[in-house]
Design an enzyme around this catalytic site. Structure first.
Site, PDB file in Angstrom:
ATOM      1  N   VAL A 100       0.864  -1.176   0.000  1.00  0.00           N
ATOM      2  CA  VAL A 100       0.000   0.000   0.000  1.00  0.00           C
ATOM      3  C   VAL A 100       0.901   1.226   0.000  1.00  0.00           C
ATOM      4  CG1 VAL A 100      -1.583   1.376   1.424  1.00  0.00           C
ATOM      5  CG2 VAL A 100      -2.039  -1.044   1.055  1.00  0.00           C
ATOM      6  N   CYS A 101       0.459   2.260  -0.682  1.00  0.00           N
ATOM      7  CA  CYS A 101       1.160   3.540  -0.712  1.00  0.00           C
ATOM      8  C   CYS A 101       2.578   3.344  -1.265  1.00  0.00           C
ATOM      9  CB  CYS A 101       1.145   4.160   0.685  1.00  0.00           C
ATOM     10  SG  CYS A 101       1.459   5.940   0.723  1.00  0.00           S
ATOM     11  N   THR A 102       3.567   4.007  -0.678  1.00  0.00           N
ATOM     12  CA  THR A 102       4.929   3.936  -1.202  1.00  0.00           C
ATOM     13  C   THR A 102       5.627   2.631  -0.853  1.00  0.00           C
ATOM     14  OG1 THR A 102       5.614   5.231   0.730  1.00  0.00           O
ATOM     15  CG2 THR A 102       5.289   6.413  -1.350  1.00  0.00           C
ATOM     16  N   GLY A 103       4.918   1.712  -0.233  1.00  0.00           N
ATOM     17  CA  GLY A 103       5.461   0.371  -0.068  1.00  0.00           C
ATOM     18  C   GLY A 103       5.786  -0.263  -1.407  1.00  0.00           C
ATOM     19  N   GLY A 150      -3.075   2.262  -3.655  1.00  0.00           N
ATOM     20  CA  GLY A 150      -2.609   3.642  -3.740  1.00  0.00           C
ATOM     21  C   GLY A 150      -2.286   4.220  -2.369  1.00  0.00           C
TER      22      GLY A 150
END
Length: 226
Positions: A100-103, A150
């Site tokens: 999730v996200c910048t992972g 996202g």
């Protein structure tokens, strides 16, 4: 037989990136969640919340679902070869490789998104291309066994989608209802495609430094690989 989910945490991780999916995952009785830390088990999240992981990443033999959240701390882990090696090791035996996200940038740095479509926080989405991934701005992106969400709040959407695929749509519907997941954003500003121009420009300006720092980290990572 339980399905093992390895949730990888690190210093300065964004709390909601993993708490949203964690809340969904806890609703499946046959899913075992392992909270995995890096270089020690005490983690200070972004915002100073302290969490104690159950395992260090080196202690975990295998997982069925590998999950990596994002946050300011991704800058450090992207430049940590030993961590990336361990992540790649766990990914080898995982049925699903997720973030999730910048992972997703961390997955990219571990060479786990080469040629795959993936998403990230909108402010870092284009950086995925540095790792050979194909940026996709959808809220949740599936490509083979790679599933990426996202920015931040999309973690709940991501987790419900994962439940739908593994446990079936009806189980995912039940969890969505139980969580009362019925979002109604008060301003409808949650993505650049819907935000007012002035608001978007302010956010871009206010995050210029952090964005430049992250791009610098990604470029440093690529230089180190040469």
């Amino acid at each position: 037989m339980k399905l093992i989910i390895g949730m990888i945490l690190f210093e300065e991780v964004t709390i909601l990136d993993f708490i949203g999916p964690y809340e969904v995952f806890t609703k499946i009785k046959d899913w075992e969640i392992k909270i995995i830390g890096l270089g020690g088990k005490k983690i200070v999240c972004n915002g100073s919340l302290k969490i104690e992981a159950e395992y260090d990443i080196s202690e975990v033999e295998s997982v069925d679902i590998l999950f990596v959240p994002g946050g300011y701390g991704v800058n450090e882990v992207i430049l940590n070869p030993q961590f990336l090696k361990e992540l790649e090791r766990l990914a080898t035996g995982a049925s699903y490789i997720t973030s999730v996200c910048t992972g997703s940038l961390v997955l990219g740095a571990a060479n786990l998104l080469q040629g795959y479509q993936a998403t990230s926080h909108w402010r870092s989405l284009d950086l995925l291309s540095y790792f050979g991934a194909i940026p996709n701005e959808d809220r949740v992106v599936w490509d083979g066994n790679r599933i990426t969400g996202g920015g931040i709040t999309s973690g709940i959407d991501f987790a419900l989608d994962l439940v739908k695929i593994i446990e079936g749509e009806e189980r995912a519907k039940e969890i969505e209802l139980w969580l009362e997941y019925d979002p109604k954003p008060p301003f409808q500003m949650g993505h650049p495609r819907v935000a007012e121009k002035e608001v978007l420009e302010r956010v871009i300006k206010n995050t210029e430094n952090s964005r430049a720092t992250r791009e610098g980290v990604v470029k440093e990572f690529l230089r180190n690989k040469q």
